[in-house]
Design a protein around this motif. Structure first.
Motif, PDB file in Angstrom:
ATOM      1  N   SER A  63      43.560  39.907  28.379  1.00  0.00           N
ATOM      2  CA  SER A  63      42.737  39.848  27.172  1.00  0.00           C
ATOM      3  C   SER A  63      43.640  39.815  25.945  1.00  0.00           C
ATOM      4  O   SER A  63      44.860  39.901  26.046  1.00  0.00           O
ATOM      5  CB  SER A  63      41.783  41.045  27.107  1.00  0.00           C
ATOM      6  N   GLY A  64      43.001  39.741  24.781  1.00  0.00           N
ATOM      7  CA  GLY A  64      43.743  39.667  23.530  1.00  0.00           C
ATOM      8  C   GLY A  64      43.899  38.228  23.076  1.00  0.00           C
ATOM      9  O   GLY A  64      43.647  37.284  23.837  1.00  0.00           O
ATOM     10  N   PRO A  65      44.319  38.026  21.827  1.00  0.00           N
ATOM     11  CA  PRO A  65      44.414  36.671  21.262  1.00  0.00           C
ATOM     12  C   PRO A  65      45.281  35.720  22.079  1.00  0.00           C
ATOM     13  O   PRO A  65      45.017  34.533  22.158  1.00  0.00           O
ATOM     14  CB  PRO A  65      45.029  36.916  19.873  1.00  0.00           C
ATOM     15  N   ASN A  66      46.337  36.259  22.719  1.00  0.00           N
ATOM     16  CA  ASN A  66      47.252  35.430  23.506  1.00  0.00           C
ATOM     17  C   ASN A  66      47.279  35.839  24.973  1.00  0.00           C
ATOM     18  O   ASN A  66      48.270  35.579  25.657  1.00  0.00           O
ATOM     19  CB  ASN A  66      48.669  35.506  22.944  1.00  0.00           C
ATOM     20  N   ASN A  67      46.239  36.473  25.456  1.00  0.00           N
ATOM     21  CA  ASN A  67      46.212  36.958  26.840  1.00  0.00           C
ATOM     22  C   ASN A  67      47.400  37.879  27.138  1.00  0.00           C
ATOM     23  O   ASN A  67      47.939  37.873  28.244  1.00  0.00           O
ATOM     24  CB  ASN A  67      46.222  35.785  27.833  1.00  0.00           C
ATOM     25  N   GLU A  68      47.802  38.668  26.124  1.00  0.00           N
ATOM     26  CA  GLU A  68      49.004  39.479  26.293  1.00  0.00           C
ATOM     27  C   GLU A  68      48.731  40.845  26.913  1.00  0.00           C
ATOM     28  O   GLU A  68      49.666  41.518  27.355  1.00  0.00           O
ATOM     29  CB  GLU A  68      49.727  39.671  24.953  1.00  0.00           C
ATOM     30  N   VAL A  69      47.466  41.291  26.941  1.00  0.00           N
ATOM     31  CA  VAL A  69      47.133  42.584  27.541  1.00  0.00           C
ATOM     32  C   VAL A  69      46.704  42.350  28.985  1.00  0.00           C
ATOM     33  O   VAL A  69      45.761  41.604  29.247  1.00  0.00           O
ATOM     34  CB  VAL A  69      46.019  43.302  26.764  1.00  0.00           C
ATOM     35  N   ILE A  70      47.409  42.972  29.919  1.00  0.00           N
ATOM     36  CA  ILE A  70      47.146  42.787  31.348  1.00  0.00           C
ATOM     37  C   ILE A  70      46.356  43.983  31.874  1.00  0.00           C
ATOM     38  O   ILE A  70      46.717  45.134  31.623  1.00  0.00           O
ATOM     39  CB  ILE A  70      48.461  42.653  32.133  1.00  0.00           C
ATOM     40  N   HIS A  71      45.295  43.698  32.613  1.00  0.00           N
ATOM     41  CA  HIS A  71      44.447  44.733  33.203  1.00  0.00           C
ATOM     42  C   HIS A  71      44.410  44.533  34.713  1.00  0.00           C
ATOM     43  O   HIS A  71      44.194  43.413  35.187  1.00  0.00           O
ATOM     44  CB  HIS A  71      43.017  44.644  32.668  1.00  0.00           C
ATOM     45  N   VAL A  72      44.602  45.602  35.469  1.00  0.00           N
ATOM     46  CA  VAL A  72      44.529  45.542  36.929  1.00  0.00           C
ATOM     47  C   VAL A  72      43.660  46.691  37.418  1.00  0.00           C
ATOM     48  O   VAL A  72      43.915  47.853  37.098  1.00  0.00           O
ATOM     49  CB  VAL A  72      45.931  45.628  37.575  1.00  0.00           C
ATOM     50  N   ILE A  73      42.623  46.362  38.176  1.00  0.00           N
ATOM     51  CA  ILE A  73      41.820  47.393  38.821  1.00  0.00           C
ATOM     52  C   ILE A  73      42.080  47.331  40.321  1.00  0.00           C
ATOM     53  O   ILE A  73      42.367  46.268  40.874  1.00  0.00           O
ATOM     54  CB  ILE A  73      40.312  47.245  38.516  1.00  0.00           C
ATOM     55  N   SER A  74      42.008  48.494  40.971  1.00  0.00           N
ATOM     56  CA  SER A  74      42.353  48.565  42.389  1.00  0.00           C
ATOM     57  C   SER A  74      41.714  49.806  42.998  1.00  0.00           C
ATOM     58  O   SER A  74      41.096  50.622  42.299  1.00  0.00           O
ATOM     59  CB  SER A  74      43.876  48.615  42.564  1.00  0.00           C
ATOM     60  N   ALA A  75      41.883  49.927  44.305  1.00  0.00           N
ATOM     61  CA  ALA A  75      41.381  51.098  45.030  1.00  0.00           C
ATOM     62  C   ALA A  75      42.424  51.530  46.046  1.00  0.00           C
ATOM     63  O   ALA A  75      43.382  50.818  46.327  1.00  0.00           O
ATOM     64  CB  ALA A  75      40.057  50.786  45.723  1.00  0.00           C
ATOM     65  N   ALA A  76      42.226  52.712  46.610  1.00  0.00           N
ATOM     66  CA  ALA A  76      43.110  53.210  47.658  1.00  0.00           C
ATOM     67  C   ALA A  76      42.284  54.036  48.634  1.00  0.00           C
ATOM     68  O   ALA A  76      41.280  54.639  48.251  1.00  0.00           O
ATOM     69  CB  ALA A  76      44.233  54.054  47.067  1.00  0.00           C
ATOM     70  N   GLN A  77      42.720  54.033  49.874  1.00  0.00           N
ATOM     71  CA  GLN A  77      42.051  54.820  50.904  1.00  0.00           C
ATOM     72  C   GLN A  77      43.081  55.634  51.681  1.00  0.00           C
ATOM     73  O   GLN A  77      44.196  55.173  51.905  1.00  0.00           O
ATOM     74  CB  GLN A  77      41.298  53.912  51.885  1.00  0.00           C
ATOM     75  N   ASP A  78      42.700  56.816  52.079  1.00  0.00           N
ATOM     76  CA  ASP A  78      43.514  57.649  52.956  1.00  0.00           C
ATOM     77  C   ASP A  78      42.580  58.267  53.987  1.00  0.00           C
ATOM     78  O   ASP A  78      41.861  59.230  53.691  1.00  0.00           O
ATOM     79  CB  ASP A  78      44.242  58.722  52.159  1.00  0.00           C
TER      80      ASP A  78
END
Length: 210
Positions: A63-78
């Protein structure tokens, strides 16, 4: 496994996948040139995590004017610890440093043992970011929206689960014959910052306390 791709910067691109944790590949011009590879660190110091729990099944968006902000969503299991967890990672310097935290679900207590692998989707448009969490017999379909590139979040319910929060092992009120619930979903953001959600439905039952 589970690669996810997004534009990055003025002309570049980023890929995120998992293998014993989260990895990224980034380059300044999409389709051309060398990739820079790195790892997204596992969350540290988050209460309730067993040691060695690695984020997996990522989705990346920018996101942001130049796509400079990176967002990552994830999960984990144990399986041994009986825990599933959801995370959110953010970078503003070309993936050099990452802020890895609980998902915005933390504010509502749904970050542990509610959503699991692939129970989420992400969309961006300008400075707006939207996350969709759905899937699971006890879960709401929840949308989290940010108008400031992921710094703050506001929650909305796309579908409210009438059995959310009940203990399916001990609470008689959790028994039902038939319930249609969202199983998977996708989300998009339009130019006015409005989120649009599509979800599939499945019919489930909970006939006894197990």
């Amino acid at each position: 496994g589970w690669p996810s791709i997004a534009p990055w910067g003025a002309e570049g691109e980023i890929i995120v996948n998992h293998s014993s944790g989260l990895n990224y590949l980034i380059r300044e011009k999409a389709g051309e040139g060398e990739w820079t590879m790195g790892t997204i660190p596992a969350p540290a110091g988050l209460e309730g995590l067993p040691s060695g729990l690695n984020p997996t099944w990522p989705r990346v968006a920018t996101s942001g004017p130049n796509n400079e902000v990176i967002h990552v969503i994830s999960a984990a299991q144990d399986a041994n610890a009986g825990i599933t967890a959801c995370f959110y990672a953010r970078a503003t310097d070309g993936a050099q440093t990452w802020d890895v935290q609980w998902a915005p679900l933390f504010a509502d207590g749904d970050h542990l043992n509610v959503y699991s692998a692939d129970d989420y989707a992400i969309a961006t448009n300008g400075d707006n970011v939207a996350l969709l969490y759905c899937g699971g017999i006890t879960a709401h379909a929840a949308v989290y929206m940010s108008a400031d590139n992921g710094l703050t979040w506001e929650r909305h319910l796309a579908w409210e689960n009438p059995y959310h929060g009940l203990d399916f092992g001990t609470d008689e009120a959790s028994i039902f014959e038939e319930l249609y619930i969202p199983m998977q979903g996708s989300i998009a953001l339009d130019n006015d910052g409005v989120a649009h959600v599509a979800m599939s439905a499945g019919c489930v039952s909970h006939s006894e306390l197990t």
